[in-house]
Write an enzyme that holds these catalytic residues in place. Structure first.
Site, PDB file in Angstrom:
ATOM      1  N   ASN A  37       0.839  -1.212   0.000  1.00 23.87           N
ATOM      2  CA  ASN A  37       0.000   0.000   0.000  1.00 23.87           C
ATOM      3  C   ASN A  37       0.868   1.254   0.000  1.00 23.87           C
ATOM      4  O   ASN A  37       0.509   2.268   0.592  1.00 23.87           O
ATOM      5  CB  ASN A  37      -0.937  -0.022   1.222  1.00 23.87           C
ATOM      6  CG  ASN A  37      -2.041   0.997   1.119  1.00 23.87           C
ATOM      7  OD1 ASN A  37      -2.453   1.381   0.023  1.00 23.87           O
ATOM      8  ND2 ASN A  37      -2.526   1.471   2.251  1.00 23.87           N
ATOM      9  N   LYS A  87      -5.356  -1.292   7.036  1.00 23.78           N
ATOM     10  CA  LYS A  87      -6.057  -0.309   7.882  1.00 23.78           C
ATOM     11  C   LYS A  87      -7.407   0.160   7.355  1.00 23.78           C
ATOM     12  O   LYS A  87      -7.959   1.126   7.883  1.00 23.78           O
ATOM     13  CB  LYS A  87      -5.137   0.889   8.093  1.00 23.78           C
ATOM     14  CG  LYS A  87      -4.767   1.588   6.799  1.00 23.78           C
ATOM     15  CD  LYS A  87      -4.084   2.913   7.043  1.00 23.78           C
ATOM     16  CE  LYS A  87      -3.838   3.622   5.718  1.00 23.78           C
ATOM     17  NZ  LYS A  87      -3.198   4.901   5.831  1.00 23.78           N
ATOM     18  N   SER A 127      -4.481   2.269  17.904  1.00 29.92           N
ATOM     19  CA  SER A 127      -5.478   3.225  17.407  1.00 29.92           C
ATOM     20  C   SER A 127      -6.514   3.524  18.473  1.00 29.92           C
ATOM     21  O   SER A 127      -6.867   2.656  19.282  1.00 29.92           O
ATOM     22  CB  SER A 127      -6.173   2.606  16.185  1.00 29.92           C
ATOM     23  OG  SER A 127      -7.328   3.329  15.861  1.00 29.92           O
ATOM     24  N   THR A 129      -9.364   3.532  17.912  1.00 34.03           N
ATOM     25  CA  THR A 129     -10.483   2.645  17.591  1.00 34.03           C
ATOM     26  C   THR A 129     -10.712   1.619  18.697  1.00 34.03           C
ATOM     27  O   THR A 129     -11.823   1.109  18.861  1.00 34.03           O
ATOM     28  CB  THR A 129     -10.255   1.964  16.212  1.00 34.03           C
ATOM     29  OG1 THR A 129     -11.463   1.358  15.793  1.00 34.03           O
ATOM     30  CG2 THR A 129      -9.171   0.919  16.249  1.00 34.03           C
ATOM     31  N   TYR A 152     -10.816  -4.856  11.582  1.00 33.90           N
ATOM     32  CA  TYR A 152      -9.625  -4.001  11.690  1.00 33.90           C
ATOM     33  C   TYR A 152      -9.425  -3.559  13.145  1.00 33.90           C
ATOM     34  O   TYR A 152      -8.348  -3.706  13.726  1.00 33.90           O
ATOM     35  CB  TYR A 152      -9.749  -2.777  10.764  1.00 33.90           C
ATOM     36  CG  TYR A 152      -8.878  -1.635  11.203  1.00 33.90           C
ATOM     37  CD1 TYR A 152      -7.507  -1.670  10.979  1.00 33.90           C
ATOM     38  CD2 TYR A 152      -9.402  -0.535  11.893  1.00 33.90           C
ATOM     39  CE1 TYR A 152      -6.687  -0.638  11.425  1.00 33.90           C
ATOM     40  CE2 TYR A 152      -8.596   0.488  12.340  1.00 33.90           C
ATOM     41  CZ  TYR A 152      -7.241   0.436  12.108  1.00 33.90           C
ATOM     42  OH  TYR A 152      -6.431   1.441  12.564  1.00 33.90           O
ATOM     43  N   LYS A 156      -6.429  -4.492  16.295  1.00 37.82           N
ATOM     44  CA  LYS A 156      -5.657  -3.583  17.167  1.00 37.82           C
ATOM     45  C   LYS A 156      -5.825  -3.989  18.631  1.00 37.82           C
ATOM     46  O   LYS A 156      -4.874  -3.957  19.415  1.00 37.82           O
ATOM     47  CB  LYS A 156      -6.099  -2.128  16.962  1.00 37.82           C
ATOM     48  CG  LYS A 156      -5.740  -1.560  15.599  1.00 37.82           C
ATOM     49  CD  LYS A 156      -4.233  -1.453  15.391  1.00 37.82           C
ATOM     50  CE  LYS A 156      -3.867  -0.963  14.005  1.00 37.82           C
ATOM     51  NZ  LYS A 156      -2.465  -1.119  13.657  1.00 37.82           N
ATOM     52  N   ARG A 298     -22.500   7.253   8.186  1.00 35.04           N
ATOM     53  CA  ARG A 298     -21.785   6.085   7.663  1.00 35.04           C
ATOM     54  C   ARG A 298     -21.892   4.953   8.690  1.00 35.04           C
ATOM     55  O   ARG A 298     -21.652   5.185   9.882  1.00 35.04           O
ATOM     56  CB  ARG A 298     -20.316   6.456   7.423  1.00 35.04           C
ATOM     57  CG  ARG A 298     -19.481   5.338   6.848  1.00 35.04           C
ATOM     58  CD  ARG A 298     -18.113   5.830   6.415  1.00 35.04           C
ATOM     59  NE  ARG A 298     -17.269   6.211   7.546  1.00 35.04           N
ATOM     60  CZ  ARG A 298     -16.017   6.664   7.440  1.00 35.04           C
ATOM     61  NH1 ARG A 298     -15.464   6.806   6.234  1.00 35.04           N
ATOM     62  NH2 ARG A 298     -15.329   6.989   8.504  1.00 35.04           N
ATOM     63  N   ASP A 301     -19.760   4.286  12.154  1.00 31.24           N
ATOM     64  CA  ASP A 301     -19.123   5.498  12.696  1.00 31.24           C
ATOM     65  C   ASP A 301     -19.612   5.775  14.113  1.00 31.24           C
ATOM     66  O   ASP A 301     -20.774   5.549  14.436  1.00 31.24           O
ATOM     67  CB  ASP A 301     -19.474   6.718  11.830  1.00 31.24           C
ATOM     68  CG  ASP A 301     -18.461   6.953  10.740  1.00 31.24           C
ATOM     69  OD1 ASP A 301     -17.432   6.248  10.724  1.00 31.24           O
ATOM     70  OD2 ASP A 301     -18.694   7.839   9.897  1.00 31.24           O
TER      71      ASP A 301
HETATM   72  C1  UD1 Z   1     -11.285   5.614  10.629  1.00 30.89           C
HETATM   73  C2  UD1 Z   1     -11.552   4.297  11.262  1.00 30.89           C
HETATM   74  C3  UD1 Z   1     -10.595   4.102  12.395  1.00 30.89           C
HETATM   75  C4  UD1 Z   1      -9.186   4.150  11.873  1.00 30.89           C
HETATM   76  C5  UD1 Z   1      -8.961   5.462  11.157  1.00 30.89           C
HETATM   77  C6  UD1 Z   1      -7.618   5.398  10.440  1.00 30.89           C
HETATM   78  C7  UD1 Z   1     -13.965   3.993  10.840  1.00 30.89           C
HETATM   79  C8  UD1 Z   1     -15.276   3.770  11.463  1.00 30.89           C
HETATM   80  N1  UD1 Z   1     -12.945   4.214  11.678  1.00 30.89           N
HETATM   81  O1  UD1 Z   1     -11.525   6.596  11.624  1.00 30.89           O
HETATM   82  O2  UD1 Z   1     -10.829   2.849  12.995  1.00 30.89           O
HETATM   83  O3  UD1 Z   1      -8.271   4.012  12.927  1.00 30.89           O
HETATM   84  O4  UD1 Z   1      -9.957   5.675  10.176  1.00 30.89           O
HETATM   85  O5  UD1 Z   1      -7.377   6.587   9.795  1.00 30.89           O
HETATM   86  O6  UD1 Z   1     -13.845   3.993   9.643  1.00 30.89           O
HETATM   87  N2  UD1 Z   1     -16.287  11.553   6.866  1.00 30.89           N
HETATM   88  C9  UD1 Z   1     -17.180  12.226   6.061  1.00 30.89           C
HETATM   89  N3  UD1 Z   1     -17.053  12.086   4.707  1.00 30.89           N
HETATM   90  C10 UD1 Z   1     -16.091  11.307   4.129  1.00 30.89           C
HETATM   91  C11 UD1 Z   1     -15.167  10.636   4.955  1.00 30.89           C
HETATM   92  C12 UD1 Z   1     -15.296  10.774   6.338  1.00 30.89           C
HETATM   93  O7  UD1 Z   1     -18.060  12.928   6.545  1.00 30.89           O
HETATM   94  O8  UD1 Z   1     -16.058  11.217   2.893  1.00 30.89           O
HETATM   95  C13 UD1 Z   1     -16.394  11.706   8.324  1.00 30.89           C
HETATM   96  C14 UD1 Z   1     -16.599  10.401   9.057  1.00 30.89           C
HETATM   97  O9  UD1 Z   1     -17.955  10.072   9.082  1.00 30.89           O
HETATM   98  C15 UD1 Z   1     -16.014  10.732  10.421  1.00 30.89           C
HETATM   99  C16 UD1 Z   1     -14.880  11.725  10.104  1.00 30.89           C
HETATM  100  O10 UD1 Z   1     -15.177  12.221   8.804  1.00 30.89           O
HETATM  101  O11 UD1 Z   1     -16.950  11.369  11.219  1.00 30.89           O
HETATM  102  C17 UD1 Z   1     -13.525  11.082  10.076  1.00 30.89           C
HETATM  103  O12 UD1 Z   1     -13.569   9.950   9.230  1.00 30.89           O
HETATM  104  P1  UD1 Z   1     -12.272   9.115   8.835  1.00 30.89           P
HETATM  105  O13 UD1 Z   1     -11.230  10.010   8.329  1.00 30.89           O
HETATM  106  O14 UD1 Z   1     -12.711   7.981   7.960  1.00 30.89           O
HETATM  107  O15 UD1 Z   1     -11.764   8.570  10.233  1.00 30.89           O
HETATM  108  P2  UD1 Z   1     -12.543   7.729  11.365  1.00 30.89           P
HETATM  109  O16 UD1 Z   1     -13.799   7.187  10.860  1.00 30.89           O
HETATM  110  O17 UD1 Z   1     -12.605   8.572  12.582  1.00 30.89           O
END
Ligand code: UD1
Length: 342
Positions: A37, A87, A127, A129, A152, A156, A298, A301
């Site tokens: 990756n 990840k 993480s 998480t 995932y 962890k 999503r 989340d």
């Molecule tokens: C995600 C993982 C987490 C992991 C981390 C690694 C999930 C549920 N959790 O964290 O386990 O350690 O990535 O980087 O996927 N969002 C939007 N639009 C988008 C993308 C994201 O609104 O197109 C929002 C999400 O709903 C969230 C926030 O942005 O509220 C952060 O999202 P993201 O960057 O994917 O991280 P996590 O979900 O917190």
């Protein structure tokens, strides 16, 4: 002679930034990465920033024999930082065995190798998480693990347990688990950064790709959370600040400063930001207008999570320093650099 640090997954996003910070602090680095990756060209970015090339070995740590040979060649490793893992949360739900196989076998092979070859210092890439949706915010390191939302996340949690049990059985072995919140941004030189393959899952790469015109619009997942503006809240930490937490952890172990053989630290800023706050901060920091719309939550989340950082600040002696605006600008500069946008 410089201390030699093994960085697994060192051409990846966090691994490459950590390699740079280690080399800037005078450590030598050997990277193992199977490039599943990441790109080998990341090494050139590291050379351009640091003026030195890390040693690089391309293989999969799932291959025990290759790992054994590696330890026979690199005889004097002072510490290991283990990033190499899958990840992607969504993919882990579709292909759980791929995640358990890779993330746990690599860890166990590495721990075995370390034990046999008498390397005593280990930093694990964990993480936030592991906390799921915590009962109390900001979340402290002593908060209980919640049932993992994804394979995932489960890898962890299990990995932290494997490390704990290994340490209990081998008292001459030390580890630090760093629980990352949401790493974002790129090196200020824009020579290394995040390189997501395909459609990004994470927020900030999706934002920068939307601003660059690669994606039509950003969907803000969820407008009805119990948060001030209805969008979900996370603790966004600059990747260079995060990288520095690893350097501090390595020095702590090498200098025999650990308080116990297994220590756990939250690596975040301590401040929660909503998705809409990130969108606004990005527009302000970069002057770019972002096309976004509110959308469904999503699946999987959580609503809100941010770190209690007191323990990391006071005990580890590390603190996030780079502000959100500068961080988002660095992410944009990196996106512009790889897309040749002026
Ligand atoms: C995600 C993982 C987490 C992991 C981390 C690694 C999930 C549920 N959790 O964290 O386990 O350690 O990535 O980087 O996927 N969002 C939007 N639009 C988008 C993308 C994201 O609104 O197109 C929002 C999400 O709903 C969230 C926030 O942005 O509220 C952060 O999202 P993201 O960057 O994917 O991280 P996590 O979900 O917190």
């Amino acid at each position: 002679m410089n201390k030699l640090i093994l960085v697994t997954g060192g051409t990846g996003y966090i691994g490459s930034h950590t390699t740079v910070e280690l080399m800037n602090e005078g450590f030598d680095v050997v990277i193992i990465d199977n490039l599943s990756n990441s790109e080998k060209s990341v090494l050139d970015g590291i050379v351009e920033i640091t003026g030195r090339r890390p040693y690089f070995e391309e293989f999969d740590i799932c291959d025990k024999e290759k790992l054994d040979n590696f330890f026979k060649i690199y005889k004097k490793i002072d510490a290991v930082i283990h990033f190499a893992a899958y990840k992607a949360v969504g993919e882990s739900i579709e292909k759980p065995l791929k995640y358990y196989q890779n993330n746990l076998i690599t860890l166990m092979n590495l721990l075995n190798g370390i034990k046999e070859h008498k390397v005593s210092n280990f930093v694990f890439s964990s993480s936030a998480t592991v906390y799921g949706q915590p009962d109390k915010l900001p979340v402290t390191e002593s908060a209980p693990f919640k049932t993992a939302d994804s394979p995932y996340g489960n890898t962890k949690q299990i990995a932290e347990e494997i490390i704990r049990d290994t340490i209990n059985a081998n008292r001459d072995f030390r580890a630090i688990s760093l629980r990352y919140f949401n790493p974002i941004g790129a090196h200020s030189s824009a020579l290394i950064g995040e390189l997501p393959r395909g459609v990004p899952n994470n927020l900030v790469p999706f934002i920068t790709q939307t601003a660059a015109g690669i994606r039509d619009e950003l969907k803000v997942f969820g407008d009805d959370y119990n948060t001030p503006d209805g969008s979900a809240v996370r603790d966004y930490i600059n990747v260079v600040d995060l990288a520095k937490a690893h350097v501090v952890s390595i020095k702590r172990m090498i200098d025999n400063k650990s308080k116990s053989n297994l220590e756990v630290f939250n690596v975040g800023t301590g401040k929660g930001s909503s998705v809409l706050e990130i969108v606004n901060a990005f527009e302000k920091a970069t002057g770019e207008k972002l096309n976004y719309k509110m959308s469904e939550r999503r699946v999987g989340d959580i609503e809100s999570v941010y770190a209690e950082t007191r323990y990391a600040n006071e005990e580890l002696g590390w603190k996030a320093e780079i502000g959100l605006d500068e961080t988002l600008l660095s992410a944009w500069n990196w996106e512009k650099n790889i897309r040749n946008i002026k």
